[in-house]
Write an enzyme that holds these catalytic residues in place. Structure first.
Site, mmCIF file in Angstrom:
data_model
loop_
_atom_site.group_PDB
_atom_site.id
_atom_site.type_symbol
_atom_site.label_atom_id
_atom_site.label_comp_id
_atom_site.label_asym_id
_atom_site.label_seq_id
_atom_site.Cartn_x
_atom_site.Cartn_y
_atom_site.Cartn_z
ATOM 1 N N ARG A 1 30.487 37.616 29.960
ATOM 2 C CA ARG A 1 30.586 38.942 30.094
ATOM 3 C C ARG A 1 29.620 40.142 30.172
ATOM 4 N NH1 ARG A 1 33.067 36.766 33.168
ATOM 5 N NH2 ARG A 1 35.407 36.877 33.500
ATOM 6 N N HIS B 1 25.629 37.675 39.208
ATOM 7 C CA HIS B 1 27.096 37.208 38.901
ATOM 8 C C HIS B 1 27.089 36.081 39.606
ATOM 9 C CE1 HIS B 1 30.948 38.325 36.716
ATOM 10 N NE2 HIS B 1 30.857 37.045 36.568
#
Length: 306
Positions: A221, A269
């Protein structure tokens, strides 16, 4: 079994056939009376007007099954009283293994040391894997899979988790030994979730513990790393590198300094996607468990945040 597909419309064409094939007994819908639904399939970005979903009208829903491994965008929703389950998908784990292994091998072999510019750079031979120290922060499903794969390739792998729970054939440090785990890491792989305890975990002090020339791979994250601190440490450690797949703001703004830093690689991502072909079976299993009042799989601990 009536199930609401509470996910962005762009996901419907891929997910609806997979979910219906995996669980033919469901009536999968995109809208309807909230009280009529037995369960919800959820992904961030719903509702698409940017508002927060109000779970309170779903009085008969027995489970909310997330399509994402990370649940930080939903777990703090005060209207969510139904059981929440995160996605642990074998396809997602395999994707993460491939991403982290690929970038770890690139760092280990020093592939960026050999620009094709006509200069013969013999003498920059990498060590063998057994002499390369790798630390994996976060030893959940994904972290264990990555650590085991790298260990199987011969790397000297150490894991770190808050609990220090044992993992076969991997040395795992517990919470109080975080600094030890970081200071040994020639390659540091970050796979922790986003929780109050992990935000800015890698601050300037901890990043400063990394050995000279270390590579950071963050596929967990974006909130794990203090961005300003990382840029400072990269400037102080001129042979260090960072491969970043996750960010505090996504998409990463075009003017962000990560884009232009010579030793930062930005990936959008992509480290691990939930794949309908494999994940639909996990969702189907949980839907059936809910309807039979059986224990749910990968139930989220609201206090821990995952």
């Amino acid at each position: 079994m009536r199930v609401l597909f509470a996910a962005p419309a762009r996901l419907w064409d891929d997910w609806a056939p997979a979910l219906r094939a995996a669980c033919p007994e469901i009536d999968l819908c995109r809208d309807g009376d909230p009280a009529s639904f037995d369960a919800l399939i959820y992904a961030p970005g719903y509702p698409e007007d940017g508002s927060q979903l109000d779970f309170s009208p779903f009085v008969n829903a027995r489970v909310v099954q997330s399509l994402w491994a990370g649940v930080e965008r939903i777990v703090t929703n005060p209207t969510l009283t139904q059981p929440l389950c995160r996605m642990v998908d074998p396809g997602l784990a395999q994707g993460m293994v491939e991403f982290c292994t690929g970038w770890a091998m690139r760092a280990h072999l020093g592939m960026d040391l050999y620009p094709q510019d006509g200069v013969w750079r013999q003498g920059e031979t990498p060590p063998l894997a057994a002499d390369r120290r790798i630390t994996v922060l976060g030893m959940g499903e994904l972290g264990r899979a990555v650590a085991s794969t790298l260990s199987g390739l011969g790397f000297d792998v150490t894991g770190w988790s808050q609990s220090g729970r044992a993992v076969p054939e991997i040395s795992v440090f517990s919470g109080e030994r975080l600094d030890d785990a970081i200071s040994r890491a020639e390659i540091l792989i970050c796979l922790l979730p986003d929780t109050a305890a992990t935000r800015d975990l890698l601050n300037q002090t901890r990043l400063g513990l990394l050995p000279q020339g270390a590579t950071i791979i963050n596929a967990g994250r974006g909130t794990l790393i203090d961005e300003a601190a990382l840029l400072h440490v990269l400037d102080e450690n001129p042979s260090a590198r960072a491969v970043l797949d996750v960010f505090r703001t996504e998409p990463l703004p075009a003017g962000h300094p990560f884009w232009n830093h010579p030793r930062v690689t930005v990936t959008p991502h992509i480290a691990a996607e939930t794949r309908p072909a494999t994940a639909a079976h996990i969702a189907a299993q949980n839907l059936r468990h809910a309807m039979r009042n059986e224990p749910l799989i990968h139930l989220v601990d609201r206090h821990r945040g995952y």
